[in-house]
Design a protein around this motif. Structure first.
Motif, short mmCIF file in Angstrom:
data_model
loop_
_atom_site.label_atom_id
_atom_site.label_comp_id
_atom_site.label_asym_id
_atom_site.label_seq_id
_atom_site.Cartn_x
_atom_site.Cartn_y
_atom_site.Cartn_z
N GLU A 138 0.81 -1.22 0.00
CA GLU A 138 0.00 0.00 0.00
C GLU A 138 0.85 1.27 0.00
O GLU A 138 0.36 2.36 -0.34
N LYS A 139 2.10 1.15 0.36
CA LYS A 139 2.97 2.32 0.43
C LYS A 139 3.47 2.79 -0.93
O LYS A 139 4.09 3.84 -1.03
N VAL A 140 3.21 2.01 -1.97
CA VAL A 140 3.80 2.34 -3.27
C VAL A 140 3.42 3.75 -3.73
O VAL A 140 4.20 4.43 -4.41
N ASP A 141 2.23 4.21 -3.36
CA ASP A 141 1.78 5.53 -3.79
C ASP A 141 2.48 6.67 -3.05
O ASP A 141 2.35 7.84 -3.44
N LEU A 142 3.24 6.34 -2.01
CA LEU A 142 3.97 7.37 -1.26
C LEU A 142 5.23 7.80 -1.98
O LEU A 142 5.80 8.85 -1.66
N TYR A 143 5.70 7.01 -2.93
CA TYR A 143 6.99 7.25 -3.55
C TYR A 143 6.82 8.10 -4.80
O TYR A 143 6.35 7.63 -5.84
N ILE A 144 7.19 9.36 -4.67
CA ILE A 144 6.93 10.36 -5.72
C ILE A 144 8.17 10.65 -6.55
O ILE A 144 8.10 10.69 -7.78
N THR A 145 9.30 10.85 -5.91
CA THR A 145 10.52 11.20 -6.65
C THR A 145 11.15 9.95 -7.26
O THR A 145 10.91 8.82 -6.81
N ASP A 146 11.99 10.16 -8.28
CA ASP A 146 12.69 9.03 -8.88
C ASP A 146 13.57 8.32 -7.85
O ASP A 146 13.72 7.10 -7.89
N ARG A 147 14.16 9.11 -6.96
CA ARG A 147 15.03 8.51 -5.92
C ARG A 147 14.23 7.55 -5.05
O ARG A 147 14.65 6.41 -4.82
N LEU A 172 14.79 3.46 -4.95
CA LEU A 172 15.16 2.80 -3.70
C LEU A 172 14.13 1.74 -3.32
O LEU A 172 14.47 0.62 -2.92
N ASN A 173 12.86 2.08 -3.47
CA ASN A 173 11.81 1.15 -3.06
C ASN A 173 11.52 0.08 -4.10
O ASN A 173 10.95 -0.97 -3.77
N LEU A 174 11.94 0.30 -5.34
CA LEU A 174 11.92 -0.79 -6.30
C LEU A 174 12.89 -1.87 -5.83
O LEU A 174 12.61 -3.08 -5.92
N GLY A 175 14.03 -1.45 -5.29
CA GLY A 175 14.97 -2.41 -4.71
C GLY A 175 14.37 -3.13 -3.51
O GLY A 175 14.51 -4.34 -3.36
N LEU A 208 2.46 -12.27 -6.01
CA LEU A 208 1.69 -11.51 -6.99
C LEU A 208 1.54 -10.05 -6.56
O LEU A 208 1.60 -9.14 -7.40
N ASN A 209 1.37 -9.83 -5.26
CA ASN A 209 1.24 -8.45 -4.77
C ASN A 209 2.53 -7.66 -4.98
O ASN A 209 2.49 -6.49 -5.43
N TYR A 210 3.67 -8.29 -4.68
CA TYR A 210 4.94 -7.58 -4.86
C TYR A 210 5.31 -7.46 -6.32
O TYR A 210 5.99 -6.51 -6.73
N LEU A 211 4.86 -8.39 -7.11
CA LEU A 211 5.04 -8.27 -8.56
C LEU A 211 4.31 -7.03 -9.08
O LEU A 211 4.85 -6.25 -9.87
N LYS A 212 3.09 -6.84 -8.61
CA LYS A 212 2.26 -5.72 -9.07
C LYS A 212 2.91 -4.37 -8.75
O LYS A 212 3.02 -3.50 -9.62
N VAL A 213 3.36 -4.19 -7.50
CA VAL A 213 3.93 -2.89 -7.14
C VAL A 213 5.29 -2.69 -7.78
O VAL A 213 5.67 -1.55 -8.10
N SER A 214 6.04 -3.78 -7.98
CA SER A 214 7.32 -3.65 -8.68
C SER A 214 7.10 -3.17 -10.10
O SER A 214 7.83 -2.31 -10.61
N LYS A 215 6.07 -3.72 -10.75
CA LYS A 215 5.77 -3.32 -12.12
C LYS A 215 5.33 -1.85 -12.18
O LYS A 215 5.66 -1.13 -13.11
N ILE A 258 13.91 4.92 4.23
CA ILE A 258 13.70 4.59 2.81
C ILE A 258 12.23 4.28 2.55
O ILE A 258 11.62 4.81 1.61
N VAL A 259 11.64 3.41 3.37
CA VAL A 259 10.26 2.97 3.10
C VAL A 259 9.23 3.96 3.61
O VAL A 259 8.05 3.89 3.23
N MET A 260 9.66 4.86 4.51
CA MET A 260 8.79 5.90 5.08
C MET A 260 7.77 5.30 6.04
O MET A 260 6.68 4.97 5.72
#
Length: 270
Positions: free
Chosen positions: A76-85, A89-92, A111-118, A268-270
């Motif tokens: 659910e945190k994926v939407d928090l990541y706005i900048t490329d940095r 970092l969170n793609l890693g 499947l959940n982590y696949l989705k946010v990675s994509k 990093i993850v906030m």
């Protein structure tokens, strides 16, 4: 799996891409024996210096470390990541989580982590022919862990080559940083929760060398402000490792490393 076998295995790569100390052209690959498989060819070309998260997750699994879902970064945190940095970092981070869950056969989590990675791959415009069908391949092989390992490993190599060929080396450094921190965080937490944690303490101790290599790579790419800032982010962990001279951690050394890693990972993850 004993400590010696585990030494070199740690979460320091990424699911979406990998990072190497230097890049080479494609001509070397063209000259390789065509009977070699793709992984062998790509590893030879890019001088892949670190293990993939799939290798590391397997090492932890073989060492009978438990799967602890709460250690992973919530999707659910994926939407928090706005900048490329933050995205890189969170793609890693999510890449490490994806390998962790897939190796342990956690289908829904995979499947959940696949989705946010994509999502982050797309937002960072990391577009390769392989990644275009990455999600489909993972979903189609969700019940076959061996196939998943191959699919994920091929994604590392293809995406790394894309970044190197498109002048985005700094992104691979950032993803590597997020993945390494997440791996160290996961192993630290497993060591905390496991009474007989000697093997994991040795793995953690040996990450001093990996950290030095990571900082060296970052130093070579610090013309990027994002890399320079992320390099500073790791200094508390560097300081915590200063008194570590072998693979036998004292209680005080472990506590210092654990405290630093937890703080850095949270930033990093906030």
């Amino acid at each position: 799996m004993n400590a010696k076998m585990l030494k070199g295995l740690f979460f320091v790569a990424v699911v979406a891409l990998s990072v190497a100390a230097s890049s080479c052209g494609n001509k070397k690959a063209e000259n390789k024996d065509k009977t070699l498989n793709k992984d062998e060819v790509v590893k030879d070309v890019i001088k892949y210096p670190i293990p993939t998260p799939a290798e590391i997750a397997k090492a932890l699994n073989d060492a009978k470390a438990p799967f602890i879902f709460s250690l992973c970064n919530p999707v659910e945190k994926v939407d928090l990541y706005i900048t490329d940095r933050d995205k890189a970092l969170n793609l890693g981070v999510y890449g490490a989580n994806l390998s962790y869950s897939s190796t342990y056969g956690m289908k829904q989590e995979t499947l959940n982590y696949l989705k946010v990675s994509k999502v982050l791959i797309d937002e960072l415009q990391i577009s390769t022919r392989f990644n275009a069908a990455f999600a489909e391949r993972v979903e189609r092989n969700i019940d076959n862990k061996d196939s998943l390992t191959v699919i994920i490993s091929n994604s590392f190599f293809d995406t790394y080559a894309f970044l190197q060929n498109n002048g985005k080396d700094y992104l691979s450094i950032l993803v590597m940083t997020g993945s390494w921190v997440e791996g160290l965080y996961t192993t630290v937490q497993i060591a905390i929760s496991t009474p007989k944690n000697g093997v994991f303490l040795k793995v953690i101790a040996n990450q001093k060398r990996t950290l030095d290599k990571l900082l060296e790579l970052m130093d070579q790419n610090k013309e990027s402000k994002n890399v320079e800032d992320s390099m500073s982010l790791l200094f508390p962990i560097k300081k915590a490792y200063e008194t570590v001279n072998d693979e036998n951690l004292t209680k005080e050394q472990f506590e210092a490393i654990a405290s630093a890693v937890i703080r850095v990972r949270q930033s990093i993850v906030m």
